[in-house]
Design an enzyme around this catalytic site. Structure first.
Site, PDB file in Angstrom:
ATOM      1  N   ASP A 196       0.766  -1.155  -0.091  1.00  0.00           N
ATOM      2  CA  ASP A 196       0.202  -0.057   0.044  1.00  0.00           C
ATOM      3  C   ASP A 196       0.735   1.179  -0.005  1.00  0.00           C
ATOM      4  O   ASP A 196       0.388   2.163  -0.794  1.00  0.00           O
ATOM      5  CB  ASP A 196      -0.937  -0.006   1.060  1.00  0.00           C
ATOM      6  CG  ASP A 196      -2.503  -0.576   0.751  1.00  0.00           C
ATOM      7  OD1 ASP A 196      -3.099  -0.343  -0.086  1.00  0.00           O
ATOM      8  OD2 ASP A 196      -2.918  -1.565   1.520  1.00  0.00           O
ATOM      9  N   TYR A 254      -3.744  -0.685   8.798  1.00  0.00           N
ATOM     10  CA  TYR A 254      -2.697  -1.598   9.008  1.00  0.00           C
ATOM     11  C   TYR A 254      -2.293  -1.060  10.556  1.00  0.00           C
ATOM     12  O   TYR A 254      -1.932  -1.611  11.348  1.00  0.00           O
ATOM     13  CB  TYR A 254      -1.810  -1.722   8.065  1.00  0.00           C
ATOM     14  CG  TYR A 254      -2.073  -2.064   6.833  1.00  0.00           C
ATOM     15  CD1 TYR A 254      -2.902  -3.077   6.753  1.00  0.00           C
ATOM     16  CD2 TYR A 254      -1.674  -1.597   5.631  1.00  0.00           C
ATOM     17  CE1 TYR A 254      -3.484  -3.614   5.564  1.00  0.00           C
ATOM     18  CE2 TYR A 254      -2.278  -1.926   4.378  1.00  0.00           C
ATOM     19  CZ  TYR A 254      -3.189  -2.992   4.293  1.00  0.00           C
ATOM     20  OH  TYR A 254      -3.743  -3.686   2.890  1.00  0.00           O
ATOM     21  N   HIS A 301      -6.218   2.279   3.632  1.00  0.00           N
ATOM     22  CA  HIS A 301      -5.735   0.889   4.017  1.00  0.00           C
ATOM     23  C   HIS A 301      -4.491   1.071   4.903  1.00  0.00           C
ATOM     24  O   HIS A 301      -4.322   0.332   5.952  1.00  0.00           O
ATOM     25  CB  HIS A 301      -5.425   0.109   2.799  1.00  0.00           C
ATOM     26  CG  HIS A 301      -6.554   0.046   1.859  1.00  0.00           C
ATOM     27  ND1 HIS A 301      -6.497  -0.507   0.528  1.00  0.00           N
ATOM     28  CD2 HIS A 301      -7.741   0.320   2.063  1.00  0.00           C
ATOM     29  CE1 HIS A 301      -7.646  -0.565  -0.081  1.00  0.00           C
ATOM     30  NE2 HIS A 301      -8.640   0.041   0.930  1.00  0.00           N
ATOM     31  N   GLU A 311      -2.045  -5.339  -7.665  1.00  0.00           N
ATOM     32  CA  GLU A 311      -3.755  -5.305  -7.078  1.00  0.00           C
ATOM     33  C   GLU A 311      -4.301  -6.764  -7.033  1.00  0.00           C
ATOM     34  O   GLU A 311      -4.954  -7.253  -6.206  1.00  0.00           O
ATOM     35  CB  GLU A 311      -4.824  -4.355  -7.867  1.00  0.00           C
ATOM     36  CG  GLU A 311      -4.069  -2.962  -8.051  1.00  0.00           C
ATOM     37  CD  GLU A 311      -4.515  -2.165  -6.830  1.00  0.00           C
ATOM     38  OE1 GLU A 311      -5.178  -2.633  -6.158  1.00  0.00           O
ATOM     39  OE2 GLU A 311      -4.161  -0.737  -6.828  1.00  0.00           O
TER      40      GLU A 311
END
Lengths: 350, 831
Positions: A94, A131, A127, A191
């Protein structure tokens, strides 16, 4: 030849630009660069954009209490190692996305498509934030750092990061139509392949009743990634229509090889990080699954399947799609459903 | 020639030609050809030539010879098919052996053979189970863990194509349960049902009444009525809810009862005051253990115990005084703790903040809501059924705007999470304005101020009378008002419903007009899931007194009893009997009602006020399950006119048999005390419903003359518990999706109808895919045949606009629908 594959950065305002829809193009368009969203060339964009917007979520919606206990008590040593490394890998992916998407976007001359990439970029940030939320909840600060910067001590990990990074840098160093399609496909692989095996690992924990909070967050990330995947699929297909001449047999085989190489690396990575130590998964299952993913990714952008057979989701992995679908999960009648959307997208026609 | 054949397990059996011929025939048929007599004797001759010299041969030997014979007679295709079949059998055998060898404590041999026999098709092959098991079974230590994995593996094989893995998983789980129970029985010296009951009474699990009412001989007879094979109806999911919610366990989590024993003990409790006890024990046991008529959770959980609390769905009013508020809070705490669900009406509460502008925090009724919410949070029933509290407020209450937003998704600035559900009580007038004049203004007012200035409580009226008084208040300048365009209120409702599924909606005028007991009060609000609609009233406190009791001083709190409804619930599970057979349907309903009605006299209650109310109205809430399964079984689409016609006939019958049964009970045992003056008594119930047939006229007369046992009867709840237990689809609703997961305590439980087949698959519609008009029309059709409500959800996707959502509410109002529960949203996924 050089002239044929020339790729122009999109400029700022271009007063002498063309105002017809036909002047819009994925790259090298000749429009004014005014954000004209009333005249959209790529019809899929409006649905895509609405969908992506209404997916807005924040990780704090998910309760992680059980995960805190699970992480310390229920995970086996092998599971904790894989959990850490997989999370570390997703953090890397990411981060890379938020840095690289703007590079691609510099060349996207259709404003509506450019909007989508901006939105994707924002979602990748969410995202990353989720995390952080996961790490914040389940780990102490030192554990946290050792997970985030794991690649500093893990040479296999580092090698893999550098490889993926390399594909992106090729484009930055030498932007042209060929390297552009290559970076699109590299992004598509990231992806559609790299993320997916990570997701699959977390769902497997979930299906063993462990780390369900993480699995819930991952499900939300997954939903976004599905959207991103379809965005890049569409960009690739539109680009292909507009630049048929680029897609020579040679280029196609380069692209196919990219996917193949990615799959092989991913399988090796799976061996390294999951192996035969994790309940519910084994090497054969991983191999079958990645080959299947590689094939559908290739065929959905008009390439040939990469591996013989492997055209259907392997039976041993059919649980993955069940576990990844948010809509399929009904929390208790009176539980908090994660299905509810944001009303900002609701059309007000009262 | 008495040749012996040695079977695989070592047993010997007589050699028979016919067995060989039938195996060969199968291979012929698989190749679309027919084995003639001539061919068959040729093959047999060859085989006999080869084996006749031996006295004993093995199965494998014979199969080898069959292969050879087929080949030498040039039946190559047949031989190939035979070999392949033989191979696949060998493979399955290997997998079965593998599974059997995995376990030490558990002998799976018989179980796995039975499963193979009962589920012979490919999708249920043990091969699939063994493969799945292998991927999970990594360094498994003990048998228990291996068993968990085996069950998990079976469960993961559940799909639309193979729904019955749920039943297989249940079989395995029950196999283990029974085995462990046997060991335990020995430890406890329990040798039969009688000694088990005795043990459970001695240890305070069962109520002693069971042995007071039944002697040993009777219990021995009863034990013989238990039919163990009914366990086969239990899927993994249904057994799981029994284990978690109903079966009695000690503090270490050890169980005592088998499911069938539990059903029987419940039947014994419910039948214990019947004249012909044993007859009704058997009848109650049968409808329950076959899941034809399933009683609600509190009955399955508590019947047979000491102080059995058998009713649920409590509804309270919080009156506008500190005493009443905290009396309600205390009731809420008890009710929520014991039953897990409740509805509370808040429309009488004043809004202090509106009159007193100084208080910024906890505006108006929000401060009471917060206390209610904190109580619910503190008690925290996690993972239980029907957990939740629904709070009702009238749409003209001055705090309405804040109330609508309490569950808002990202209420970040408030930093407080509401887990209670808001529900709005809406009069017809509001929907009429929303439909005809959406730009009109709506006045929000304070109920206490209305009382001060007008000397009446606006919320105590409904229909035209309410409308006149509301307009009177609106035009009275003495009353402070917050005027908001209707459109703004609609916007808030729709937006919040879209984001959070709430507010629920209670159409108060419709509910009150259709209330069969309006002669005894009015309905201010419904219960947790909006299907129970009964008279409610606030309690009047008289005083607290000191009295002497056994020479000691005791405090007595006195109050006038009020209407504090609670009901005894049960569900007709249509798919578990022949619903098209009228006399069977009637029988199931009349036995079910008899059992539920007995509960009213047997129940204990932590809340005496509600116990008194229950005895005055003798309220039941009878629901159905499995309507979607029935439709698929009949090949009828949910969204079709045909469905409405079919359903109308079915629910008319259910209504008829219900009233008939309650009438018969009244003849036998007397009417409910408030019967006189009710709509059942004066016949309006029948007139309003156009129940004019001869049969109906007869029933109407019989009810008029001899009464009715129950003042409230039919209410279609969402019945999640009874639905899972009976494996019937929930209530009358279409399925959320053919396959979905339910997340329970960290586990994902797959849900798919056990009745789904390749043929009827098409007739299972996803709730989100069908036109919501049909859900509304279906509810409208059903409302004619019930006396309370339907817990009704609507299903939309994010392509709906505000107007389209509003139209659903207006259509529901126009269709005479009393309530809407969740507005469920499915996000359209981008392809």
């Amino acid at each position: 030849m050089e002239e044929n594959i020339k790729l122009n950065k999109k400029g700022l305002f271009n007063p002498s630009g063309d105002i017809s829809i036909n002047a819009k193009a994925i790259v090298n368009g000749t429009s004014t660069n005014i954000n004209d969203l009333n005249n959209i060339k790529y019809k899929w964009v409006s649905n895509w954009y609405r969908q992506a917007i209404s997916n807005f979520w924040i990780p704090e919606e998910v309760n992680m209490n059980q995960d805190i206990k699970d992480y310390r008590k229920s995970l086996t040593i092998a599971e904790r190692r894989s959990y850490n490394k997989t999370l570390s890998f997703l953090i890397y992916l990411d981060s890379l996305q938020t840095l690289n998407l703007p590079n691609i976007n510099e060349y996207i001359s259709a404003q509506e498509v450019s909007f989508c990439i901006n939105l994707q970029c924002f979602q990748e940030d969410i995202h990353s934030q989720s995390y952080a939320y996961i790490l914040d909840t389940i780990c102490s600060p030192d554990e946290r750092n050792s997970i985030i910067y794991d690649f500093k001590n893990d040479s296999i990990m580092l090698k893999r990061y550098e490889f993926i990074n390399g594909k992106y840098e090729e484009f930055i160093d030498n932007p042209n139509l060929i390297s552009f399609i290559k970076v699109l496909v590299a992004n598509y692989i990231l992806e559609g392949l790299y993320f997916y095996t990570g997701f699959m690992f977390f769902y497997n924990l979930g299906r063993n009743s462990k780390m369900n909070g993480t699995a819930q967050i991952i499900r939300k990330v997954n939903k976004d990634e599905n959207n991103h995947l379809s965005l890049f699929k569409n960009i690739i297909l539109e680009f292909k229509k507009e630049h048929k001449e680029i897609f020579t047999l040679e280029v196609e085989s380069i692209l196919e090889n990219m996917i193949k190489e990615a799959c092989i690396q991913e399988i090796e990575w799976g061996f390294y990080i999951i192996g035969n130590e994790i309940r519910g998964l084994n090497i054969d299952m991983i191999k079958d699954y990645i080959k299947y993913l590689g094939n559908i990714r290739a065929t959905s952008i008009g390439l040939k399947p990469i591996f013989e057979g492997h055209l259907k989701e392997p039976l041993s992995m059919s649980w993955v799609s069940n576990f990844s679908k948010d809509d399929y999960i009904k929390l208790d009648n009176y539980g908090n459903s994660s299905l509810y959307s944001k009303s900002s997208t609701l059309k007000d026609d009262l | 020639m008495n040749k012996k054949i040695i079977k695989r397990d070592g047993r010997e059996e007589e050699f028979k030609d016919s067995k060989i011929v039938s195996a060969i025939e199968k291979s012929f048929i698989s190749q679309n050809s027919i084995l003639s007599d001539e061919e068959s004797s040729k093959i047999l001759n060859l085989i006999h030539e080869a084996i006749d010299l031996k006295e004993k041969i093995t199965v494998e030997d014979i199969q080898d010879e069959v292969e050879k014979a087929l080949m030498s007679l040039n039946f190559y295709d047949i031989a190939k098919a035979y070999i392949l079949y033989r191979n696949s059998r060998t493979q399955i055998r290997e997998y079965r052996d593998f599974l059997v060898k995995e376990f030490n404590k558990y002998d799976l041999r018989l179980l796995s053979k039975n499963i193979e026999k009962e589920y012979p098709t490919k999708e249920y092959s043990l091969l699939n189970l063994a493969n799945k098991y292998k991927s999970f079974s990594l360094n498994s230590i003990d048998d228990e863990e291996k068993m968990n994995i085996l069950i998990k593996s079976a469960l993961e094989l559940v799909s639309v194509e193979a729904p019955k893995w749920d039943l297989i998983a249940g079989r395995i789980e029950l196999f283990r349960y029974h085995l462990n129970l046997k060991t335990r029985n020995k430890e406890l010296n329990v040798t039969n049902f009688y000694s088990k009951i005795k043990y459970l009474i001695d240890n305070d699990y069962y109520g002693s009444y069971l042995l007071e009412k039944y002697n040993e001989e009777e219990i021995n007879k009863i034990e013989r009525m238990i039919i163990k094979s009914r366990d086969k109806l239990l899927s993994y999911s249904s057994f799981k809810v029994l284990k978690e919610e109903c079966l009695i366990k000690d503090k270490n989590g050890n169980y005592f009862e088998t499911p069938q024993e539990m059903f029987m003990a419940i039947a014994m409790h419910l039948a214990m005051n019947e004249k012909d006890k044993l007859f009704y024990v058997k009848r109650f046991y049968d409808v329950l253990s076959k899941f034809e008529f399933v009683f609600a959770l509190p009955i399955l959980k508590n019947a047979r115990r000491k102080n059995a609390q058998l009713s649920n769905c409590f509804i309270d009013i919080m009156d506008d005084s500190i005493v009443s508020i905290f009396e309600s809070i205390s009731n809420l705490a008890k009710t929520y703790d014991l039953t897990g669900g409740m509805g509370i009406y808040l429309g009488k509460l004043r809004s202090t903040s509106y009159l007193n502008k100084n208080s910024e925090e906890n505006v108006g009724i929000l401060k009471w809501l917060k206390i209610i919410n904190d109580v619910v949070l503190a008690i925290n029933k996690k993972g239980g059924f029907n957990g939740g509290v629904t709070c009702y407020l009238d749409i003209w209450h001055i705090d309405m705007l804040d109330f609508l937003e309490i569950r808002k998704y990202l209420n970040l600035n408030k930093h407080y999470k509401y887990i209670i559900y808001p529900a709005i009580c809406v009069p017809d007038y509001f929907w009429k304005l929303a439909r005809d004049n959406i730009n009109a203004m709506w006045s929000l007012m304070d109920p206490h101020e209305i009382y001060l200035k007008k000397n009446y409580h606006l919320e105590d009226f409904y229909g035209v009378e309410w409308e006149n008084r509301y307009l009177d208040c609106v035009h009275d300048d003495r009353i402070i008002k917050k005027d908001v365009p209707i459109k703004e209120i609609i916007r808030l409702i729709v937006k919040n419903a879209f984001e959070t599924g709430t507010p629920f909606c209670f159409n108060r005028d419709i509910a009150n007009k259709e209330n069969p007991n309006k002669h005894k009060g009015m309905i201010y609000s419904s219960n947790l899931s909006l299907e129970i609609m009964q008279n409610v009233s606030p309690k009047n406190f008289i005083n607290e007194e000191v009295m002497k009791f056994n020479g000691e001083e005791v405090l007595i709190k006195k109050s006038e009893p009020s209407n504090y409804p609670t009901s005894v619930l049960g569900s007709i599970c249509l798919m578990n009997f022949d619903y098209s057979n009228d006399s069977k349907l009637e029988d199931v309903i009349s036995i079910g009602i008899r059992a539920l009605d007995n509960c009213i006299d047997l129940t204990s209650c932590f809340n005496l006020n509600s116990l008194l109310t229950l005895k005055k109205y003798r309220s039941l809430g009878i629901s159905v399950n499995g309507y979607q399964d029935v439709l698929a079984n009949e090949n009828i689409k949910f969204d079709s006119e045909e469905q409405l016609i079919f359903g109308n006939k079915l629910f008319e019958k259910i209504n008829y048999f219900t009233l008939k049964a309650s009438n018969a009970l009244a003849i036998e045992k007397g009417s409910y005390p408030y019967f006189k003056g009710s709509d059942f008594d004066n016949g309006n119930y029948f007139i309003n419903r156009d129940y004019l047939s001869e049969k109906r006229a007869k029933l109407k007369d019989s009810i008029k003359n001899k009464g009715l046992r129950n003042g409230y009867l039919l209410a279609f709840s969402s019945s999640r518990f009874t639905s899972i237990l009976s494996s019937n689809s929930e209530s009358i609703l279409p399925l959320l999706s053919k396959f979905y997961f339910e997340e329970e305590a960290n586990k994902m439980i797959p849900r798919v109808s056990k009745f789904i087949t390749n043929e009827n698959n098409l007739y299972y519609s996803d709730a989100f895919d069908i036109s919501q008009d049909y859900i509304i029309k279906t509810a409208q059709m059903i409302y004619k045949h019930i006396d309370q409500g339907v817990s009704l959800n609507l299903y939309i996707n994010n392509n709906y606009s505000m107007r389209q959502i509003l139209d659903l509410y207006i259509k529901a109002y126009e269709a005479g629908i009393k309530s809407i529960h969740f507005l469920r949203l499915k996000e359209a996924t981008y392809e």
